[in-house]
Design an enzyme around this catalytic site. Structure first.
Site, PDB file in Angstrom:
ATOM      1  N   ASN A 149      -2.576   1.730   5.693  1.00 34.23           N
ATOM      2  CA  ASN A 149      -1.654   0.666   5.293  1.00 34.23           C
ATOM      3  C   ASN A 149      -1.397  -0.177   6.525  1.00 34.23           C
ATOM      4  OD1 ASN A 149       0.372  -0.929   4.226  1.00 34.23           O
ATOM      5  ND2 ASN A 149       1.959   0.636   4.411  1.00 34.23           N
ATOM      6  N   GLY A 150      -1.443  -1.492   6.387  1.00 34.34           N
ATOM      7  CA  GLY A 150      -1.198  -2.377   7.528  1.00 34.34           C
ATOM      8  C   GLY A 150      -2.412  -3.258   7.763  1.00 34.34           C
ATOM      9  N   LYS A 161      13.371 -15.245  -9.353  1.00 36.21           N
ATOM     10  CA  LYS A 161      13.102 -14.197 -10.351  1.00 36.21           C
ATOM     11  C   LYS A 161      12.165 -14.727 -11.429  1.00 36.21           C
ATOM     12  CE  LYS A 161      14.233 -11.145  -8.668  1.00 36.21           C
ATOM     13  NZ  LYS A 161      14.951 -11.089  -7.462  1.00 36.21           N
ATOM     14  N   CYS A 196       0.849  -1.188   0.000  1.00 37.85           N
ATOM     15  CA  CYS A 196       0.000   0.000   0.000  1.00 37.85           C
ATOM     16  C   CYS A 196       0.886   1.239   0.000  1.00 37.85           C
ATOM     17  CB  CYS A 196      -0.953   0.081   1.174  1.00 37.85           C
ATOM     18  SG  CYS A 196      -2.146  -1.249   1.221  1.00 37.85           S
ATOM     19  N   GLU A 230       8.526 -15.127 -10.068  1.00 39.06           N
ATOM     20  CA  GLU A 230       7.764 -13.899  -9.802  1.00 39.06           C
ATOM     21  C   GLU A 230       7.497 -13.087 -11.058  1.00 39.06           C
ATOM     22  OE1 GLU A 230      11.549 -11.569  -7.755  1.00 39.06           O
ATOM     23  OE2 GLU A 230       9.544 -11.030  -7.155  1.00 39.06           O
ATOM     24  N   LYS A 284       5.960  -4.471  -3.656  1.00 41.47           N
ATOM     25  CA  LYS A 284       7.268  -4.275  -3.048  1.00 41.47           C
ATOM     26  C   LYS A 284       7.033  -3.824  -1.617  1.00 41.47           C
ATOM     27  CE  LYS A 284      11.688  -2.764  -4.684  1.00 41.47           C
ATOM     28  NZ  LYS A 284      12.149  -4.073  -5.149  1.00 41.47           N
ATOM     29  N   HIS A 290      19.062 -36.633  -4.886  1.00 47.81           N
ATOM     30  CA  HIS A 290      18.330 -37.151  -3.721  1.00 47.81           C
ATOM     31  C   HIS A 290      16.827 -36.967  -3.862  1.00 47.81           C
ATOM     32  CE1 HIS A 290      22.046 -37.974  -1.635  1.00 47.81           C
ATOM     33  NE2 HIS A 290      22.474 -36.768  -1.989  1.00 47.81           N
ATOM     34  N   TRP A 340      -2.581  -2.875  -1.826  1.00 50.88           N
ATOM     35  CA  TRP A 340      -2.277  -4.303  -1.967  1.00 50.88           C
ATOM     36  C   TRP A 340      -3.231  -4.990  -1.004  1.00 50.88           C
ATOM     37  CZ3 TRP A 340      -0.610  -8.477   1.012  1.00 50.88           C
ATOM     38  CH2 TRP A 340      -0.176  -9.594   0.288  1.00 50.88           C
ATOM     39  N   ARG A 395       4.199  -0.379  -4.648  1.00 48.05           N
ATOM     40  CA  ARG A 395       3.864  -0.902  -3.319  1.00 48.05           C
ATOM     41  C   ARG A 395       2.542  -1.669  -3.315  1.00 48.05           C
ATOM     42  NH1 ARG A 395       7.143   1.894   0.476  1.00 48.05           N
ATOM     43  NH2 ARG A 395       5.896   0.996   2.131  1.00 48.05           N
ATOM     44  N   GLU A 439      18.037 -17.709  -6.344  1.00 49.01           N
ATOM     45  CA  GLU A 439      17.640 -16.362  -6.758  1.00 49.01           C
ATOM     46  C   GLU A 439      17.165 -16.367  -8.224  1.00 49.01           C
ATOM     47  OE1 GLU A 439      16.879 -13.775  -5.325  1.00 49.01           O
ATOM     48  OE2 GLU A 439      17.103 -12.151  -6.746  1.00 49.01           O
TER      49      GLU A 439
END
Ligand code: F6R
Length: 616
Positions: free
Chosen positions: A101-102, A489, A2, A492, A611, A508, A75, A27, A485
């Site tokens: 936000n939160g 990437k 947010c 996402e 983000k 394994h 978000w 965000r 990583e």
């Protein structure tokens, strides 16, 4: 998570707020909304989807002129991403508008209480209760909006940044902050509130960090900050070190492409000023004393996502250079498993945003248990470095694309600086040994630049494998977190099934995933560094090829031993083993970015993501 903007001044508030939201859209982009105070009324517009949808609505149904306004990009947490759940939320009498936000954890109780009192709530959000509560509290003392907000904050639990405007207070914006980010921008005849300085950097670089449980009252000619009980509090002003152009695309089609290209500079800036003329380290903000650093007998690194991968890489360097046992843990797991902590443990919290709630909560827990916390962070004025005992900033500049790239490289570099500093203070290495490694680090911006010059082949490969059902990434030693990583990437950005594995672990179990033609990206260690590892990974490559996989091998220039086993080779400059992640990660970023582009995805704003994850 947010984005929040508030403005009061002489400009048209809507323009300032919408331009701020544009910079904060990374965000959250489930919905967007604005409210202005005009002619003794609150006027709102809000729309599900990206900010462009709201801009379309504002074009069709313009808002009246006003110099006081607030805006939000969402978000979604509570309630679907639709128009009704978009912020701002307005009180029943239409006179209070609130953005949030939160997560208000006691919202269910508060909602029931409001409903019992006859209030009709129009959304499924936790946030809407705040608008009705402010309205109810204000009714007790209609002259004092700030006191009403204070009383509401005292009743809320959880994480919240609230920004509030009221029709009867046309020149006032009130903000409140607990656990979610909020920064003040101080202008001349105008002031700003935002989740992040990017929102107001176009207008001012003078900012104030808000602490926990603080209320800020914004007027044209001043800013007043108190705690939730109205007591004045200590505040920390700071000057933003980058300018508005750093948060623009600067001629690139995508923020991600720009940020990938900025990596040599980001690495160089993170090293800048931290290496003395004698080759030894001098770390700014290292407020832990030499004595405290010598006392440490264990390090625990906590982080999430990409930052966690940088911590995994750091473990190899820290243990190798300092011999201090080091654990790396996902912050969200660490916090809730009753970890063993004490004053001899140094906890390193790594976070680009400095606001990731999982990392923040884990770090607070470690502090409560008596451990010293060192933050590695990219964002000035953010909570994690402010609450840590010491902080080392990465100087990547603003990272706007949701997928982290330049922050990752600089996190690795910052961790290495900490490791070398510890080795220096504790006498684990001679000064000339440290100077040698520092020189290797100083060579890395140039080497990353060389990788960037040769990404065309990576793009072609990405196009070739666009229809692959799955991509596997394998590596050994520091190549293992690089593989993780690379897979993250791809997941996402390209929404593809991708997995990273320690190459030795493949046999394994995961090797069962291999089918004819599945691409396997192999991060090959230098044959010069740890020769044994090189031999082992060559065997792993043969194992996957024998099962029909197509191997894409990332190998250093001059490594001819891998050539017979590679279906495709991506070359990176030769570097010492521990430096290899700084070059080997870059082609994987380009690979994911290109695959996402080929598939037509929004690279900078991938679906479901945001983000700065400010909820647990
Ligand atoms: C992935 C990504 C995330 C973040 C993670 C931690 O590309 O960006 O995995 O790395 O959410 O964020 P920070 O570093 O802000 O704590």
């Amino acid at each position: 998570m947010c984005g929040i903007v508030g403005y009061v001044g002489e400009k048209q508030a809507l323009e300032v707020v919408v331009s701020g939201l544009r910079r904060l859209e990374y965000r959250g982009y489930d919905s967007a909304g604005v409210a202005v105070v005009a002619d003794g009324t609150i006027q709102t517009r809000k729309k599900a989807g990206k900010l462009a949808n709201l801009e379309g609505l504002l074009g069709d149904d313009p808002l009246p002129q006003s110099t006081t306004g607030i805006g939000h990009t969402r978000w979604a947490t509570h309630g679907a991403p639709n128009d009704a759940n978009a912020h701002p939320h307005v009180s029943g009498d239409g006179r209070v508008a609130v953005i949030h936000n939160g997560i208000i954890e006691n919202f269910a109780v508060l909602r029931a209480e409001l409903e019992a009192a006859g209030v009709t709530l129009l959304s499924e959000t936790d946030s809407e209760v705040a608008a009705h509560l402010v309205s109810a509290e204000l009714a007790q003392d209609p002259a004092d909006l700030v006191a009403a907000v204070r009383r509401v904050c005292q009743r809320l639990t959880g994480a919240f940044t609230l920004v509030i405007v009221h029709a009867d207070f046309p020149d006032l914006v009130v903000g409140a902050r607990r656990n979610s980010p909020l920064v003040v921008g101080v202008g001349d005849g105008e002031n700003f509130l935002a989740s992040d300085v990017a929102a107001f950097i176009e207008y001012t670089r003078d900012a104030i960090e808000l602490g926990q449980d603080q209320i800020v009252v914004l007027r044209r000619d001043g800013v007043e900050i108190t705690d939730f009980f109205g007591e004045p509090t200590q505040v920390t002003p700071f000057t933003v070190t980058w300018d508005a152009s750093a948060a623009e695309k600067g001629g690139y089609d995508l923020f991600m492409l720009k940020e990938i290209a900025e990596q040599p500079k980001a690495v160089a800036d993170t090293l800048l000023g931290r290496i003395g003329s004698d080759g030894l380290l001098q770390l700014d903000n290292m407020t832990l004393s030499d004595h405290e650093l010598r006392e440490i007998d264990k390090i625990v690194i906590i982080a999430c996502g990409t930052a966690y991968h940088s911590g995994m890489i750091a473990k190899y360097a820290i243990e190798h250079w300092t011999r201090i046992p080091t654990e790396v843990e996902l912050a969200s797991e660490f916090r809730y498993r009753d970890p063993i902590l004490n004053s001899r443990i140094l906890v390193i919290a790594i976070s680009q945003s400095g606001e990731t709630m999982d990392t923040l909560m884990a770090m607070r827990y470690a502090r409560e248990q008596g451990s010293k916390v060192l933050a590695i962070c990219n964002t000035q004025g953010s909570t994690i470095p402010r609450e840590a005992a010491a902080a080392l900033y990465t100087y990547a500049g603003p990272e706007i694309a949701v997928a982290s790239t330049k922050a990752f490289l600089t996190q690795v570099v910052a961790c290495y600086l900490v490791a070398l500093y510890l080795a220096q203070v504790r006498g684990n290495k001679y000064g000339d040994e440290i100077a040698t490694i520092v020189n290797e680090l100083a060579d890395m911006p140039g080497k990353v630049d060389l990788v960037l010059d040769t990404t065309e082949g990576v793009r072609e490969l990405a196009q070739e494998f666009a229809d692959a059902p799955s991509v596997l990434f394998i590596g050994r030693h520091v190549g293992f977190p690089v593989a993780l990583e690379g897979a993250l990437k791809l997941k996402e950005l390209a929404y593809m099934h991708a997995e990273g594995f320690a190459a030795g672990e493949l046999k394994h179990g995961p090797i069962a995933l291999l089918e004819e033609g599945i691409p396997v990206v192999v991060v090959v260690p230098s044959p010069r560094g740890r020769g044994l590892l090189h031999e082992k990974i060559v065997s792993n490559i043969q194992e996957v090829r024998a099962r029909g996989a197509k191997t894409i091998v990332i190998a250093e220039e001059g490594d001819e031993l891998v050539v017979p086993y590679a279906d495709h080779i991506i070359r990176v400059p030769a570097c010492p083993t521990l430096m290899q992640p700084l070059v080997a990660t870059v082609p994987l970023q380009v690979f994911a970015c290109e695959l996402a582009t080929v598939k037509g995805h929004d690279v900078d704003q991938p679906r479901n993501l945001a983000k700065s994850v400010t909820v647990e």
